[in-house]
Motif scaffolding. Structure first.
Motif, PDB file in Angstrom:
ATOM      1  N   ALA A  73       0.023  -7.890  -6.282  1.00 56.24           N
ATOM      2  CA  ALA A  73      -0.659  -6.649  -6.664  1.00 56.24           C
ATOM      3  C   ALA A  73      -0.950  -6.674  -8.165  1.00 56.24           C
ATOM      4  O   ALA A  73      -0.235  -6.097  -8.977  1.00 56.24           O
ATOM      5  CB  ALA A  73       0.207  -5.440  -6.310  1.00 56.24           C
ATOM      6  N   LEU A 113      -0.626  -1.604  -8.840  1.00 54.43           N
ATOM      7  CA  LEU A 113      -0.140  -0.435  -8.117  1.00 54.43           C
ATOM      8  C   LEU A 113      -0.248   0.810  -8.998  1.00 54.43           C
ATOM      9  O   LEU A 113      -0.037   0.754 -10.209  1.00 54.43           O
ATOM     10  CB  LEU A 113       1.309  -0.646  -7.707  1.00 54.43           C
ATOM     11  N   GLY A 114      -0.575   1.935  -8.378  1.00 49.99           N
ATOM     12  CA  GLY A 114      -0.642   3.199  -9.088  1.00 49.99           C
ATOM     13  C   GLY A 114      -1.974   3.466  -9.740  1.00 49.99           C
ATOM     14  O   GLY A 114      -2.088   4.399 -10.547  1.00 49.99           O
ATOM     15  N   TYR A 159      -4.330  -4.032   0.096  1.00 50.37           N
ATOM     16  CA  TYR A 159      -3.535  -5.183  -0.324  1.00 50.37           C
ATOM     17  C   TYR A 159      -3.434  -6.169   0.830  1.00 50.37           C
ATOM     18  O   TYR A 159      -3.181  -5.787   1.976  1.00 50.37           O
ATOM     19  CB  TYR A 159      -2.150  -4.731  -0.788  1.00 50.37           C
ATOM     20  N   ALA A 177      -6.698   1.726  -2.590  1.00 48.90           N
ATOM     21  CA  ALA A 177      -6.586   0.289  -2.828  1.00 48.90           C
ATOM     22  C   ALA A 177      -5.990  -0.405  -1.605  1.00 48.90           C
ATOM     23  O   ALA A 177      -5.059   0.108  -0.973  1.00 48.90           O
ATOM     24  CB  ALA A 177      -5.720   0.020  -4.057  1.00 48.90           C
ATOM     25  N   GLY A 218       0.817  -1.210   0.000  1.00 48.70           N
ATOM     26  CA  GLY A 218       0.000   0.000   0.000  1.00 48.70           C
ATOM     27  C   GLY A 218       0.853   1.262   0.000  1.00 48.70           C
ATOM     28  O   GLY A 218       0.490   2.275  -0.622  1.00 48.70           O
ATOM     29  N   ASN A 275       2.008   1.852  -3.485  1.00 47.01           N
ATOM     30  CA  ASN A 275       0.884   2.379  -4.266  1.00 47.01           C
ATOM     31  C   ASN A 275       0.722   3.879  -4.041  1.00 47.01           C
ATOM     32  O   ASN A 275       0.563   4.655  -4.994  1.00 47.01           O
ATOM     33  CB  ASN A 275      -0.392   1.636  -3.883  1.00 47.01           C
ATOM     34  N   SER A 276       0.771   4.314  -2.788  1.00 42.59           N
ATOM     35  CA  SER A 276       0.635   5.742  -2.467  1.00 42.59           C
ATOM     36  C   SER A 276       1.786   6.546  -3.053  1.00 42.59           C
ATOM     37  O   SER A 276       1.602   7.667  -3.547  1.00 42.59           O
ATOM     38  CB  SER A 276       0.581   5.931  -0.946  1.00 42.59           C
ATOM     39  N   GLU A 319      -6.196   5.269  -5.204  1.00 41.49           N
ATOM     40  CA  GLU A 319      -5.548   5.771  -3.993  1.00 41.49           C
ATOM     41  C   GLU A 319      -5.883   4.937  -2.768  1.00 41.49           C
ATOM     42  O   GLU A 319      -5.042   4.732  -1.891  1.00 41.49           O
ATOM     43  CB  GLU A 319      -5.961   7.227  -3.776  1.00 41.49           C
ATOM     44  N   SER A 346       2.161  -3.955 -12.125  1.00 40.78           N
ATOM     45  CA  SER A 346       1.759  -5.199 -11.466  1.00 40.78           C
ATOM     46  C   SER A 346       2.997  -5.775 -10.783  1.00 40.78           C
ATOM     47  O   SER A 346       4.108  -5.688 -11.324  1.00 40.78           O
ATOM     48  CB  SER A 346       1.174  -6.194 -12.467  1.00 40.78           C
ATOM     49  N   PHE A 362       0.884   2.072 -14.706  1.00 41.60           N
ATOM     50  CA  PHE A 362       0.434   1.094 -13.724  1.00 41.60           C
ATOM     51  C   PHE A 362       1.494   0.011 -13.598  1.00 41.60           C
ATOM     52  O   PHE A 362       2.212  -0.306 -14.557  1.00 41.60           O
ATOM     53  CB  PHE A 362      -0.898   0.462 -14.135  1.00 41.60           C
TER      54      PHE A 362
END
Length: 650
Positions: free
Chosen positions: A517, A541-542, A549, A547, A483, A486-487, A545, A500, A498
């Motif tokens: 992810a 990921l990306g 995991y 999401a 996470g 991702n942020s 906001e 993976s 994006f």
């Protein structure tokens, strides 16, 4: 050979060669080549050497009379004795200064031609007014020296020493002896009053065009070509200014239609480049030629009908102008393409108006120049492509050097993995890092897209994963750490990529913690042939906001293998067939499960290659096979360097 009246005219067999003509032209004001009738090669060779006229071997009495008539005024015009006597290594040499203006340089268009590298193409000019002679620098690179002093312009006195360039350059003594009474003045009057005959001008035009065509066919960059075309166009036309205006070379032929022109290069007859406020040009004439594709002559812009049509051109001082199109290569369907641009020359005087014959010569030059410009543009594009290809090659080498070793062996685990980009560089990620002797970080990832942007993002992801692995070795909450990545990606405005990612930690006991992810689920294949897909995790990921995991755990038993891969494996295909797919990957892994990881890896890629029948690789292909051999290996038999973890992007 035969000398003419007053030793001013020389008949020379064209077979004597270019060097003989050039030597003769330095002493005789009028050299006539003699050769076969209608032999273009003989004419070309003679003109290149400096012949001023050409007579067939079977010339009639009338033709001989016309040739002698053309040369007669020149023969009478030779003054008594203004010469340059060589003082350098070139040996005995006397140059008769019989013209009102004598040009010296390496350029074949000069009256006196030098083959010494110290001499510029247009080096100096010697002008005569009555019995007075003045020498001036024509913009030479290494300078003009009279009696050892550098000068731009100076009147020559009897006995002056002239040097064309620095020490070691050709050097001459100016000698002014007594001339027959009135002969110098008569020569000045005759040459000043009599324009060049049609035959004389035709020979000069041929020489200039020939020299230009030979130069344009060499490997010159675009600016060099433009300078040559402009210089020769002014020489052919007798113009004061010349310029080339081009349409945007980034546009296709159809897109160039109606597009404005820009001045690619503009120069005065003396070679001075026109830029900024010094460059005032007619826009109407070039734009008209560009739109119609036909050349135009404006012999006198002050006549009423022209004055009304071109008031702006007259306002900047132009009195006569000539403009021809630079025709581009034909379109694929064979139809003519819009011109690349135009070749334009003008003058502030209309006393010697441009002629249709000179327009024809200019169009010939423009046609050759167009081909050369097109080729130069293609050459520049090829150079740029080679530069980019070389940079991409270096990037590929660097990216491959950052990959971890393909194989890893320890008492309790072994693996083999590779990543092969579809382009020079790729966006797949392949990572494994040992932490101590009892823990191994594993991962594969895929950045959306291909090429440089994906490779840059993959590089950044590599560093993030290394940090994740370092923290996970102490805080094994892989879901929370995913996470955070991702942020981080969402906080990087403009990435629009994006990612993976499958990431896991395997310890010696066989416990495998992982988070997925949005990546292709790795296969856990047991010794008995059972298959489990490691799916749990969350979105790519990306993307979002908020999401979430989720991490999972699975316990491996000795003999289990884990196959990690990117979609380049399962989505491999040929045009007329289905995707390779997950089922074929599973079957290959199950069949080879008892083999070492290197051989399982080879079997899978062999099946992919057989399926695609050697078709071009459409996506990055990343594959890693990990085999767990059990916790009871000899801890001392294999040591891992933990001070500098290996990390890479694929």
């Amino acid at each position: 050979m035969a000398a003419g009246s007053a030793s001013a005219v020389l008949l020379l067999d064209f077979r004597d060669g270019t060097a003989a003509f050039r030597d003769a032209a330095r002493t005789f004001p009028w050299v006539v080549a003699v050769g076969p009738r209608g032999d273009a090669a003989a004419v070309v060779e003679s003109v290149r050497g400096g012949a001023r006229d050409y007579l067939p071997l079977d010339a009639s009495a009338a033709e001989v009379g016309e040739a002698l008539s053309r040369a007669g005024s020149q023969a009478e015009a030779v003054p008594g004795g203004a010469v340059l006597e060589a003082l350098d290594r070139s040996g005995p040499r006397r140059i008769a200064l019989f013209k009102r203006l004598t040009t010296l340089g390496r350029d074949p268009s000069c009256d006196v031609i030098f083959e010494d590298a110290a001499v510029s193409r247009q080096h100096a000019r010697i002008s005569r007014a009555g019995s007075a002679y003045e020498i001036s620098d024509a913009g030479s690179r290494h300078g003009l020296f009279v009696n050892g002093e550098r000068t731009d312009r100076r009147r020559l006195e009897n006995g002056d020493e002239v040097r064309l360039g620095a020490e070691g350059a050709p050097t001459f003594r100016f000698v002014l002896s007594e001339a027959p009474e009135g002969s110098a003045e008569m020569g000045a009057t005759l040459e000043g009053a009599r324009p060049l005959s049609a035959a004389d001008q035709e020979m000069r035009d041929i020489a200039s065009l020939l020299d230009t065509f030979m130069t344009l066919n060499s490997d010159l960059v675009l600016d060099d070509l433009l300078a040559i075309v402009i210089s020769r166009s002014m020489e052919l036309a007798g113009a004061e200014r010349g310029m080339i205006l081009l349409a945007d070379d980034a546009q296709t032929a159809r897109e160039r239609e109606g597009r404005p022109l820009h001045v690619a290069m503009a120069r005065l007859a003396n070679g001075t480049e026109l830029v900024g406020a010094d460059l005032e040009i007619s826009r109407k004439i070039p734009e008209t030629v560009m739109s119609t594709g036909r050349g135009v002559i404006l012999q006198d812009l002050l006549v009423p009908e022209e004055a009304m049509a071109h008031p702006g051109t007259i306002e900047i001082g132009v009195r006569s102008a000539m403009c021809v199109p630079l025709r581009g290569p034909r379109r694929a369907d064979g139809s003519p393409a819009p011109p690349l641009g135009v070749l334009y020359v003008d003058s502030t005087s209309a006393t010697q108006p441009f002629s249709s014959r000179r327009l024809g010569a200019l169009e010939s030059l423009a046609a050759e120049g167009s081909r050369a410009i097109s080729n130069a543009r293609l050459y520049q594009l090829s150079l740029e492509k080679r530069r980019i290809d070389e940079e991409m090659r270096i990037a590929r080498v660097i990216q491959k050097s950052l990959l971890p070793p393909a194989s890893h062996e320890s008492p309790w685990v072994s693996l083999h993995g590779t990543s092969e980009p579809s382009l020079q560089v790729g966006g797949d990620l392949l990572i494994w890092w040992p932490f101590g002797e009892d823990r191994l970080a594993l991962g594969v990832g895929d950045v959306s897209g291909k090429g440089i942007p994906a490779a840059i993002m993959s590089s950044m992801l590599d560093g993030l994963c290394h940090g994740l692995a370092s923290r996970a070795s102490r805080t094994p909450d892989l879901g929370r750490l995913a996470g955070e990545i991702n942020s981080f990606l969402l906080g990087r405005a403009g990435t629009e990529k994006f990612v993976s990612l499958f990431f896991g930690l395997l310890d010696r006991s066989g416990l495998f913690s992982y988070v997925n992810a949005g990546h292709n689920p790795p296969l856990r294949v047991t010794g008995g042939g059972g298959v489990e897909l490691l799916r749990s995790g969350g979105l790519v990921l990306g993307a979002l906001e908020d999401a979430a995991y989720e991490a999972r755990e699975v316990r491996l038993v000795p003999g289990d293998i884990v196959v990690l891969y990117s979609d380049g494996v399962t989505e491999a295909r040929v045009a007329e067939r289905d995707l390779f797919g997950l089922d074929r990957l599973r079957d290959a892994a199950v069949e080879a499960r008892g083999l070492p990881p290197r051989e399982v890896h080879a079997r899978v890629l062999s099946d992919v290659s057989a399926f695609t029948r050697g078709a071009m690789q459409a996506d990055d292909i990343t594959l890693m096979v990990v085999k767990y051999t059990g916790p009871d290996g000899d801890r001392g038999s294999a040591r891992t360097n933990v001070s500098a973890p290996t990390r890479a992007r694929g």
